[in-house]
Every structure is written in structure tokens, then in C-alpha cells.
Design a protein around this motif. Sequence first.
Motif, mmCIF file in Angstrom:
data_model
loop_
_atom_site.group_PDB
_atom_site.id
_atom_site.type_symbol
_atom_site.label_atom_id
_atom_site.label_comp_id
_atom_site.label_asym_id
_atom_site.label_seq_id
_atom_site.Cartn_x
_atom_site.Cartn_y
_atom_site.Cartn_z
ATOM 1 N N TYR A 1 -10.214 -7.144 -2.807
ATOM 2 C CA TYR A 1 -8.903 -6.141 -2.789
ATOM 3 C C TYR A 1 -7.726 -5.752 -3.319
ATOM 4 O O TYR A 1 -7.106 -5.504 -3.747
ATOM 5 C CB TYR A 1 -9.043 -4.826 -1.853
ATOM 6 C CG TYR A 1 -10.232 -4.684 -1.110
ATOM 7 C CD1 TYR A 1 -10.694 -3.489 -1.694
ATOM 8 C CD2 TYR A 1 -11.654 -4.346 -0.360
ATOM 9 C CE1 TYR A 1 -11.647 -2.709 -1.894
ATOM 10 C CE2 TYR A 1 -12.555 -4.152 0.340
ATOM 11 C CZ TYR A 1 -13.330 -3.312 -0.731
ATOM 12 O OH TYR A 1 -13.447 -2.263 -0.678
ATOM 13 N N THR A 2 -7.003 -7.249 -2.957
ATOM 14 C CA THR A 2 -5.871 -7.508 -3.636
ATOM 15 C C THR A 2 -6.251 -7.640 -5.495
ATOM 16 O O THR A 2 -5.287 -7.653 -5.965
ATOM 17 C CB THR A 2 -5.638 -9.255 -3.529
ATOM 18 O OG1 THR A 2 -5.717 -9.761 -1.733
ATOM 19 C CG2 THR A 2 -4.173 -9.722 -3.727
ATOM 20 N N ALA B 1 0.786 -1.041 0.490
ATOM 21 C CA ALA B 1 0.241 0.194 0.144
ATOM 22 C C ALA B 1 0.965 1.018 0.093
ATOM 23 O O ALA B 1 0.654 1.903 0.006
ATOM 24 C CB ALA B 1 -1.345 -0.082 1.133
ATOM 25 N N ALA C 1 -6.194 -3.974 -6.619
ATOM 26 C CA ALA C 1 -4.851 -3.982 -6.734
ATOM 27 C C ALA C 1 -4.170 -3.916 -8.151
ATOM 28 O O ALA C 1 -3.367 -3.496 -8.283
ATOM 29 C CB ALA C 1 -4.543 -3.872 -5.163
ATOM 30 N N PHE D 1 -0.688 -0.116 -4.302
ATOM 31 C CA PHE D 1 -1.749 -0.962 -4.375
ATOM 32 C C PHE D 1 -3.394 -0.362 -3.716
ATOM 33 O O PHE D 1 -3.350 -1.341 -2.377
ATOM 34 C CB PHE D 1 -0.900 -2.118 -3.877
ATOM 35 C CG PHE D 1 -0.222 -2.754 -4.930
ATOM 36 C CD1 PHE D 1 0.079 -1.556 -6.532
ATOM 37 C CD2 PHE D 1 0.152 -3.663 -5.372
ATOM 38 C CE1 PHE D 1 0.739 -2.097 -7.392
ATOM 39 C CE2 PHE D 1 1.029 -4.460 -6.398
ATOM 40 C CZ PHE D 1 1.269 -3.441 -7.120
ATOM 41 N N GLU D 2 -4.101 -0.043 -3.885
ATOM 42 C CA GLU D 2 -5.405 0.654 -3.331
ATOM 43 C C GLU D 2 -4.691 1.106 -1.887
ATOM 44 O O GLU D 2 -5.215 0.011 -0.826
ATOM 45 C CB GLU D 2 -5.837 -0.529 -3.400
ATOM 46 C CG GLU D 2 -6.536 -0.878 -4.818
ATOM 47 C CD GLU D 2 -7.654 0.213 -5.012
ATOM 48 O OE1 GLU D 2 -8.661 0.608 -4.364
ATOM 49 O OE2 GLU D 2 -8.089 0.254 -6.429
ATOM 50 N N PRO D 3 -4.010 2.068 -1.852
ATOM 51 C CA PRO D 3 -4.088 2.296 -0.292
ATOM 52 C C PRO D 3 -4.691 2.575 0.695
ATOM 53 O O PRO D 3 -5.128 2.512 1.512
ATOM 54 C CB PRO D 3 -2.618 3.574 -0.746
ATOM 55 C CG PRO D 3 -2.760 3.906 -1.775
ATOM 56 C CD PRO D 3 -3.954 2.569 -2.459
ATOM 57 N N LEU E 1 -6.457 -0.567 1.269
ATOM 58 C CA LEU E 1 -5.569 -1.701 1.466
ATOM 59 C C LEU E 1 -4.752 -1.534 2.954
ATOM 60 O O LEU E 1 -3.995 -2.722 3.596
ATOM 61 C CB LEU E 1 -4.260 -2.292 0.222
ATOM 62 C CG LEU E 1 -4.010 -3.019 0.727
ATOM 63 C CD1 LEU E 1 -4.338 -4.662 0.681
ATOM 64 C CD2 LEU E 1 -2.615 -3.475 -0.344
#
Length: 407
Positions: free
Chosen positions: A203-204, A46, A207, A51-53, A56
Motif C-alpha cells: 500500500y505504500t 493519508a 500510494a 495517499f490512499e487514505p 492507509l
Amino acid sequence: MIILETLLQTLKDLWFESGLYAFVTSVDGLKSLAMILISFVFMFLAIKKGFEPLLLLPIAFGMLLTNIPNAGMYHPELWTGMNAAGEHVGIDYLQVMREGGLLDILYMGVKLQVYPPLIFLGIGCMTDFGPLIANPKSFLLGAAAQGGIFFTFILAGLFFTGKEASSIAIIGGADGPTAIYVSSKLLSGGGAIDTGTIALAAYTYMALVPIIQPPIMRALTTKKERSIKMGQLRKVSKTEKIIFPIAVTLIIGSLIPSAAPLVGMLMLGNLFKESGVVSRLVDTAQNAMMNIITIFLGISVGATTKADKVINKEFLLVMLLGVAAFSLGTASGVLLSKLMNKLSGGKINPLIGSAGVSAVPMAARISQKEGAREDPTNFLLMHAMGPNVAGVIGSAVAAGVLLSVFG
């Protein structure tokens, strides 16, 4: 002497009650330590990789908090809905409020299906449905990309119950709030998988959109197809933009009532935006409310990722099925757009079909990037936004269908 003995006993009691003691003296402690290390990895992804901070990072920190032994912030036994005799009696929310910790209280917003619709309200305020209205055929691409959900439902049905398979399949929509909404309604928390498992997988893969989609898009299209330039979209009037959210809510809410909470809040947010008369509400929904709900949702979902729910073969299978759902959804959208290209005489770039998944606006940006890779003068973003926002609606409708059958 007495004071020294008392001090030693106090120190001894503190040691036995500490998380450090649990880490080094039990298998469960070692599993919790492993989960904390995994949370560090997600924090790294994150913070360092971006990655989708926004989601995440709070999910990772919630994972850290819930796996600290003896912290007492989250109690899985309160969420199974089972009594002492092993009978399913439903969740006792009064007991949760009396006996629960901080994360239990926050998690109530997930189980009561409050957070996901409010997230949709904020998304609606930030979304322009103009490209979809200007090109209604985009609805077909948004619908096609949901094929990954239903294909994966069949695959997951070989290993899991109908409710579990539905919760896993919805990952294919690439829509975290929808996945949380469906799983929180269908999963009790006492089975092999739960809402945290589904959310973590969802969410993984959200991302990893920039990594998963491009190879599939290139494999299913030719260089000539990727280089197709599309004409400019027509201008959409304000009247159309105001009528659209009202009409969509009425139509989908009437046909699939179980989809109404998500679709209705999405469209309410968009109506706020397009009406032009409630700028304060739009600002609140886009910023303060969205940020608060994102924090609560992320931390509470992370709280459910206890070691026994993640370090097992079921979670590995969920991850495999999740990537299958997402990949099939991407492929379905591209294949339909290829067909539409043929029928239109070569006027539609098949790359926009991949944006039919619900990852807004990331999936549309990937379509733009792949098109520009073949021809830097090719601008597909607005054309891809049509299928992209259609995918948001489509994932909510798919969720409603699954909830109607298994809810």
C-alpha cells in the motif's frame, strides 16, 4: 493508613501495568513507541497528502492500536501455527476466538482469505471492462506489466524462501488485496516477514504510484511517442459485456484454479454491474460492503505491524524489493507497448503500457496525465483503462500461479 497504603499500592500496580511504564523501561517498549510514531507519519500522509487514505488511514490506526503495550488486542503468538515443542501444527482458530483480542478476531478474515475476494467483488462492480473488450490487445500489456512480479521473485529468492519471495514479488502487481491474499496463504506469521509487512509495503507503493511511474515512463519513451494520438475505441455491446465475465471466470478458473477466488469474485461483481437487473446488489457491493471490508481489512493488517516485524533489516529489504517489483512492472508494460507501437506503424502510444499494473484507475490516470503533458488535446484515459483492468486480472492470475507452486 491502611486505605492510603492500599491506594498507593493500587497506583503502583497501575503504573507497572501501564503502557507508559513499558515505553520507558524496555527496548521492546521503545520499539513500540517508534512504531506508534511511524503510524503518525502514515496518518499524516493519508489525511494531509491524500495517499490512499481509504486504506492507509485504518492501517495506520491499526498499527497504533497493536503497538500500545499491554492493550491485549493482538497476540502474534496465536498466529505462528507452532506448538510448545516448536512443531508446525497450524493455526488453532478456536484458541484465537477464546483467547484473542479484538484485532485477532478481525484478523481472522485475512487469514481465512475472506476480505480480499470481497474487495474484488466490490472492484468488479465499479469497473468497466469495455475498453479491454474493445481492444483485446490490452491483455498483452496487462500480462507484460506482471513481469515485475516474476523478475522480483528471482531477486527475492536470493534472500528469502520460496513462499516469502512469492509474497514479496506480488507487490509488483500494485494490488494490495492480492498481496494480502497471497501472503496470508503462504506466510505463517512466525518467520522474518508476515502479511502485515507485505501489506504495508504494497500500500505504500500504491500510494506512491504518481511519484514512481512518471520518471520511468519518460525515461523509456520519446517526446514523439508520448504525443501519439490513438483512435476512438469501438462501442462494446451489452451482450459482450455480459458474456465477458462469465467466459473469463470459466477460462482462468479452469486453467489456474487457485486464481478462481479472486478472479471469480471480480467477475461476479462485474456481471452484477453489466446485467442491469441487480442494482441493489451492485449498490451494496460498491458502497456498504466495500466500506465495511475496507475498514476491517485495514485495521487488521495494521494490527500485524508489530515492532519486531518492521524495525529490522528484512523489512528494509522487502521495501527495496517492492519498489524494484513495481518499477520493473511499469517498465515491462511500457517496453511492450513500444514494441506494439512499432508493429502497428505508430498507432499505439507507449504510455498506456504503464497502466498494465493493477492500480485501478490511478495508473490509467497517470498515463492520461503524461500524455496531456506533451499535448493537452491528447486523451489516453480510455485506452489506458484497457491495460489497467487487464492488470487486475493479470495480478490475480500471477497470484494463482505462485500459489499453485508454493501454496
